[in-house]
Design a protein around this motif. Structure first.
Motif, PDB file in Angstrom:
ATOM      1  N   VAL A  12      67.126  21.117  61.449  1.00  0.00           N
ATOM      2  CA  VAL A  12      67.120  21.848  62.908  1.00  0.00           C
ATOM      3  C   VAL A  12      68.107  22.978  62.847  1.00  0.00           C
ATOM      4  CG1 VAL A  12      66.807  19.582  64.098  1.00  0.00           C
ATOM      5  CG2 VAL A  12      69.082  20.138  63.496  1.00  0.00           C
ATOM      6  N   ALA A  13      68.958  23.147  61.781  1.00  0.00           N
ATOM      7  CA  ALA A  13      69.955  24.160  61.509  1.00  0.00           C
ATOM      8  C   ALA A  13      70.155  24.401  60.073  1.00  0.00           C
ATOM      9  CB  ALA A  13      71.308  23.739  62.007  1.00  0.00           C
ATOM     10  N   PRO A  14      69.170  25.056  59.311  1.00  0.00           N
ATOM     11  CA  PRO A  14      69.070  25.229  57.905  1.00  0.00           C
ATOM     12  C   PRO A  14      70.164  26.074  57.541  1.00  0.00           C
ATOM     13  CG  PRO A  14      66.736  25.562  58.768  1.00  0.00           C
ATOM     14  CD  PRO A  14      68.002  25.469  60.031  1.00  0.00           C
ATOM     15  N   THR A  15      70.733  25.730  56.308  1.00  0.00           N
ATOM     16  CA  THR A  15      71.933  26.449  55.838  1.00  0.00           C
ATOM     17  C   THR A  15      71.424  26.703  54.353  1.00  0.00           C
ATOM     18  OG1 THR A  15      72.697  24.420  54.819  1.00  0.00           O
ATOM     19  CG2 THR A  15      73.412  25.000  57.035  1.00  0.00           C
ATOM     20  N   PRO A  16      72.095  27.807  53.686  1.00  0.00           N
ATOM     21  CA  PRO A  16      71.858  28.377  52.445  1.00  0.00           C
ATOM     22  C   PRO A  16      72.110  27.040  51.245  1.00  0.00           C
ATOM     23  CG  PRO A  16      73.243  30.076  53.349  1.00  0.00           C
ATOM     24  CD  PRO A  16      73.124  28.660  54.281  1.00  0.00           C
ATOM     25  N   VAL A  17      71.096  27.139  50.477  1.00  0.00           N
ATOM     26  CA  VAL A  17      71.251  25.832  49.195  1.00  0.00           C
ATOM     27  C   VAL A  17      72.199  26.669  48.714  1.00  0.00           C
ATOM     28  CG1 VAL A  17      70.155  24.786  47.378  1.00  0.00           C
ATOM     29  CG2 VAL A  17      68.864  25.369  49.344  1.00  0.00           C
ATOM     30  N   ARG A  18      73.390  25.430  48.202  1.00  0.00           N
ATOM     31  CA  ARG A  18      74.376  26.004  47.183  1.00  0.00           C
ATOM     32  C   ARG A  18      73.853  26.184  45.892  1.00  0.00           C
ATOM     33  NH1 ARG A  18      76.412  21.433  44.330  1.00  0.00           N
ATOM     34  NH2 ARG A  18      75.773  19.786  45.138  1.00  0.00           N
ATOM     35  N   THR A  19      74.839  27.069  45.235  1.00  0.00           N
ATOM     36  CA  THR A  19      74.372  27.143  43.906  1.00  0.00           C
ATOM     37  C   THR A  19      74.686  26.037  43.001  1.00  0.00           C
ATOM     38  OG1 THR A  19      74.672  29.595  43.821  1.00  0.00           O
ATOM     39  CG2 THR A  19      74.844  28.481  41.665  1.00  0.00           C
ATOM     40  N   ARG A  20      73.923  25.297  42.302  1.00  0.00           N
ATOM     41  CA  ARG A  20      74.271  24.324  41.390  1.00  0.00           C
ATOM     42  C   ARG A  20      75.348  24.784  40.323  1.00  0.00           C
ATOM     43  NH1 ARG A  20      70.462  19.318  39.409  1.00  0.00           N
ATOM     44  NH2 ARG A  20      71.856  17.818  38.615  1.00  0.00           N
ATOM     45  N   ARG A  21      76.539  24.057  40.229  1.00  0.00           N
ATOM     46  CA  ARG A  21      77.272  24.317  39.002  1.00  0.00           C
ATOM     47  C   ARG A  21      76.860  23.601  37.671  1.00  0.00           C
ATOM     48  NH1 ARG A  21      82.775  22.030  41.818  1.00  0.00           N
ATOM     49  NH2 ARG A  21      81.474  20.710  42.519  1.00  0.00           N
ATOM     50  N   LEU A 277      68.408  18.888  48.231  1.00  0.00           N
ATOM     51  CA  LEU A 277      68.869  17.381  47.373  1.00  0.00           C
ATOM     52  C   LEU A 277      68.750  17.644  45.633  1.00  0.00           C
ATOM     53  CD1 LEU A 277      66.190  15.068  49.333  1.00  0.00           C
ATOM     54  CD2 LEU A 277      68.686  15.084  49.429  1.00  0.00           C
ATOM     55  N   GLU A 278      68.029  18.566  45.422  1.00  0.00           N
ATOM     56  CA  GLU A 278      68.158  18.845  43.965  1.00  0.00           C
ATOM     57  C   GLU A 278      69.437  19.376  43.538  1.00  0.00           C
ATOM     58  OE1 GLU A 278      65.721  21.165  40.499  1.00  0.00           O
ATOM     59  OE2 GLU A 278      65.298  21.581  42.399  1.00  0.00           O
ATOM     60  N   ALA A 279      70.177  20.304  44.467  1.00  0.00           N
ATOM     61  CA  ALA A 279      71.461  20.788  44.185  1.00  0.00           C
ATOM     62  C   ALA A 279      72.556  19.570  44.257  1.00  0.00           C
ATOM     63  CB  ALA A 279      71.942  21.708  45.439  1.00  0.00           C
ATOM     64  N   TRP A 280      72.229  18.645  45.212  1.00  0.00           N
ATOM     65  CA  TRP A 280      73.260  17.562  45.205  1.00  0.00           C
ATOM     66  C   TRP A 280      73.032  16.857  43.944  1.00  0.00           C
ATOM     67  CZ3 TRP A 280      70.871  12.561  46.443  1.00  0.00           C
ATOM     68  CH2 TRP A 280      71.744  11.300  46.442  1.00  0.00           C
ATOM     69  N   GLY A 281      71.753  16.358  43.561  1.00  0.00           N
ATOM     70  CA  GLY A 281      71.486  15.735  42.120  1.00  0.00           C
ATOM     71  C   GLY A 281      71.600  14.186  41.974  1.00  0.00           C
ATOM     72  N   GLY A 282      71.508  13.555  43.147  1.00  0.00           N
ATOM     73  CA  GLY A 282      71.633  12.058  43.267  1.00  0.00           C
ATOM     74  C   GLY A 282      72.767  11.539  42.477  1.00  0.00           C
ATOM     75  N   ASN A 283      72.488  10.419  41.742  1.00  0.00           N
ATOM     76  CA  ASN A 283      73.516   9.674  41.200  1.00  0.00           C
ATOM     77  C   ASN A 283      74.495  10.469  40.263  1.00  0.00           C
ATOM     78  OD1 ASN A 283      74.594   7.782  38.669  1.00  0.00           O
ATOM     79  ND2 ASN A 283      74.502   6.556  40.306  1.00  0.00           N
ATOM     80  N   GLY A 286      79.977   9.241  36.317  1.00  0.00           N
ATOM     81  CA  GLY A 286      80.477  10.135  34.918  1.00  0.00           C
ATOM     82  C   GLY A 286      80.700  11.716  35.289  1.00  0.00           C
ATOM     83  N   LEU A 287      80.273  12.123  36.152  1.00  0.00           N
ATOM     84  CA  LEU A 287      80.035  13.573  36.575  1.00  0.00           C
ATOM     85  C   LEU A 287      80.866  13.963  37.689  1.00  0.00           C
ATOM     86  CD1 LEU A 287      78.955  16.534  36.162  1.00  0.00           C
ATOM     87  CD2 LEU A 287      76.982  15.727  37.338  1.00  0.00           C
ATOM     88  N   GLY A 288      80.466  13.481  39.004  1.00  0.00           N
ATOM     89  CA  GLY A 288      81.154  13.844  40.021  1.00  0.00           C
ATOM     90  C   GLY A 288      81.737  12.796  40.834  1.00  0.00           C
ATOM     91  N   CYS A 345      59.370   9.017  36.513  1.00  0.00           N
ATOM     92  CA  CYS A 345      59.560   9.360  37.952  1.00  0.00           C
ATOM     93  C   CYS A 345      59.495  11.091  38.006  1.00  0.00           C
ATOM     94  CB  CYS A 345      60.710   8.842  38.637  1.00  0.00           C
ATOM     95  SG  CYS A 345      60.836   9.301  40.335  1.00  0.00           S
ATOM     96  N   ALA A 346      58.637  11.398  38.981  1.00  0.00           N
ATOM     97  CA  ALA A 346      58.899  12.870  39.456  1.00  0.00           C
ATOM     98  C   ALA A 346      59.706  13.429  40.344  1.00  0.00           C
ATOM     99  CB  ALA A 346      57.421  13.117  40.170  1.00  0.00           C
ATOM    100  N   PHE A 347      60.713  12.542  40.627  1.00  0.00           N
ATOM    101  CA  PHE A 347      61.756  12.790  41.579  1.00  0.00           C
ATOM    102  C   PHE A 347      63.258  12.668  40.738  1.00  0.00           C
ATOM    103  CE2 PHE A 347      58.013  12.062  44.122  1.00  0.00           C
ATOM    104  CZ  PHE A 347      58.078  12.916  44.959  1.00  0.00           C
ATOM    105  N   LYS A 348      63.197  12.693  39.526  1.00  0.00           N
ATOM    106  CA  LYS A 348      64.446  12.586  38.855  1.00  0.00           C
ATOM    107  C   LYS A 348      65.453  13.631  39.160  1.00  0.00           C
ATOM    108  CE  LYS A 348      62.871  12.601  34.493  1.00  0.00           C
ATOM    109  NZ  LYS A 348      61.221  12.368  34.588  1.00  0.00           N
ATOM    110  N   HIS A 349      64.995  14.763  39.537  1.00  0.00           N
ATOM    111  CA  HIS A 349      66.126  15.831  40.027  1.00  0.00           C
ATOM    112  C   HIS A 349      66.520  15.557  41.341  1.00  0.00           C
ATOM    113  CE1 HIS A 349      62.109  16.500  41.864  1.00  0.00           C
ATOM    114  NE2 HIS A 349      62.499  17.432  42.773  1.00  0.00           N
ATOM    115  N   VAL A 350      65.916  14.659  41.949  1.00  0.00           N
ATOM    116  CA  VAL A 350      66.576  14.182  43.305  1.00  0.00           C
ATOM    117  C   VAL A 350      67.489  13.104  43.158  1.00  0.00           C
ATOM    118  CG1 VAL A 350      66.040  13.406  45.649  1.00  0.00           C
ATOM    119  CG2 VAL A 350      64.652  15.107  44.819  1.00  0.00           C
TER     120      VAL A 350
END
Length: 405
Positions: A12-21, A277-283, A286-288, A345-350
């Protein structure tokens, strides 16, 4: 953690996708189990806590040194947890020192039973950004499940004491076969008490949670729970209601939500959500996300108690986290070296491969498929339309062996 409401708002209120570090530059949220002591005996406790004094926990001086080191690292958030953190005699001294160091986000994870008026005043004075309180069902069930008569009433008194002092409060609910039918009751409780956040946690096979894995929700029940949460989150976002809904410990939830978006919205909106969701990256183990346990051992997350990166009594956390630990390096790979359905899985990036400790506990291999993924092969873009069967491991839990790199 999958922030359902946050991604729902993108519709309902889209925002820019953050750059993945790059993975090397991510600073983790640190969940610090200050003590293993706890006045409750929850059936899903990943630390197997009890109301006794455990040996070798960090002294006040050692804990302050850890806080100095963590502060120098520029963490996005520090979560003080347990056991029951308020069971530690110097809790408010340590929390006060953390506040003096001006951590960006300071949170408290508690069972809520010890937050009386005086304690709530002290929490408010320290300006905690968030207090998460665990409730696993309505009164009688919660008291049985969490092993303490009166625990529900005491925890709710803690919720009200915090809300009275304008502290942001969330309720955490671990869903199992025995309490899944109470989900609507928990959402109603959030509404009636003016709670800010509702966190549904899927069961993780660690500590007493591993012994009680038979209580894990069946895949259909998990899907039903997500259907209800998605429905509720959409109602709230559409009507500008403030309850924030998040889930944890099963990153399949993000993939399930993406399928809902694809069915109900246009391709452009679905693609926008998928990019977020890809920028978030899921699990993010050991990282975030990082964990320090009561004796100072550092782990990839709170559930990997059998895997030790090092100990803060001997080496600063910052050195351990930026060192050459092979498990951390492998967890930070994108994609990870996943096997079975997770590998195909085709959604590993999510989802990032979902919860690795659950795969380890069931199969003995941290890179095997997560048995709690509740989506079909067709939904996951796997050519074989038949769902693979995972046979639960019934013996002792496997240690994370180095041979799996």
């Amino acid at each position: 953690m999958f922030r359902l409401t946050q991604y729902m708002r993108e519709l309902v209120a889209p925002t820019p996708v953050r750059t993945r570090r790059g993975t090397g530059g991510v600073k983790p949220v640190v969940i610090w189990n200050l003590t293993r002591r706890c006045n409750l005996r929850c059936r899903h406790c990943y630390t197997t806590s009890a109301d006794v004094q455990f040996p070798w926990e960090l002294s006040s001086e050692q804990a302050q040194g850890v806080l100095d080191d963590l502060n120098s690292f520029g963490l996005p958030a520090l979560i003080l947890s347990g056991g029951e953190p308020l069971s530690r005699a110097d809790f408010f001294d340590l929390a006060g020192y953390a506040r003096q160091l001006n951590f960006r986000h300071l949170a408290l994870s508690t069972n809520g039973t010890k937050i009386n008026r005086e304690q709530a005043d002290r929490v408010a004075d320290l300006n905690f950004d968030y207090v998460g309180i665990s409730i696993d069902g309505l009164k009688d069930f919660n008291d049985w499940f969490r092993g303490g008569e009166g625990a529900f009433d005491q925890a709710m008194a803690g919720v009200r004491a915090c809300k009275k002092r304008d502290i942001k409060v969330g309720l955490r609910f671990t869903i199992t076969e025995q309490n899944a039918h109470m989900l609507d009751d928990m959402l109603a409780l959030c509404d009636s008490e003016g709670v800010d956040k509702f966190y549904l946690s899927h069961l993780v096979y660690a500590g007493r949670g591993d012994k009680n894995r038979g209580e894990d929700t069946e895949h259909l029940r998990a899907r039903n729970a997500l259907d209800r949460l998605i429905e509720r989150a959409w109602e709230d976002v559409s009507n500008h209601r403030p309850l924030e809904i998040v889930t944890g410990n099963n990153d399949t939830d993000a993939v399930y939500f993406l399928h809902w978006v694809r069915r109900n919205f246009g391709a452009d909106q679905a693609a926008h959500v998928e990019h977020h969701l890809e920028a978030w990256g899921g699990n993010s183990s050991g990282l975030g996300v990082a964990n320090i346990d009561p004796v100072g051992d550092v782990h990839p997350d709170t559930y990997w108690s059998a895997y030790k990166i090092g100990n803060v009594k001997e080496t600063p956390f910052t050195e351990l986290w930026t060192g050459d630990d092979r498990m951390l390096a492998t967890l930070r790979q994108r994609p990870r070296p996943l096997k079975g359905r997770c590998g195909d899985c085709a959604f590993k990036h999510v989802c990032g491969g979902n919860t690795r400790i659950r795969a380890l506990q069931v199969s003995g291999d941290p890179w095997a498929e997560d048995p709690a993924c509740y989506m079909s092969n067709v939904e996951l873009g796997i050519a074989d339309a038949e769902r693979l069967t995972v046979t639960p491991f019934r013996g002792k839990s496997h240690d994370p062996a180095y041979r799996f790199f």
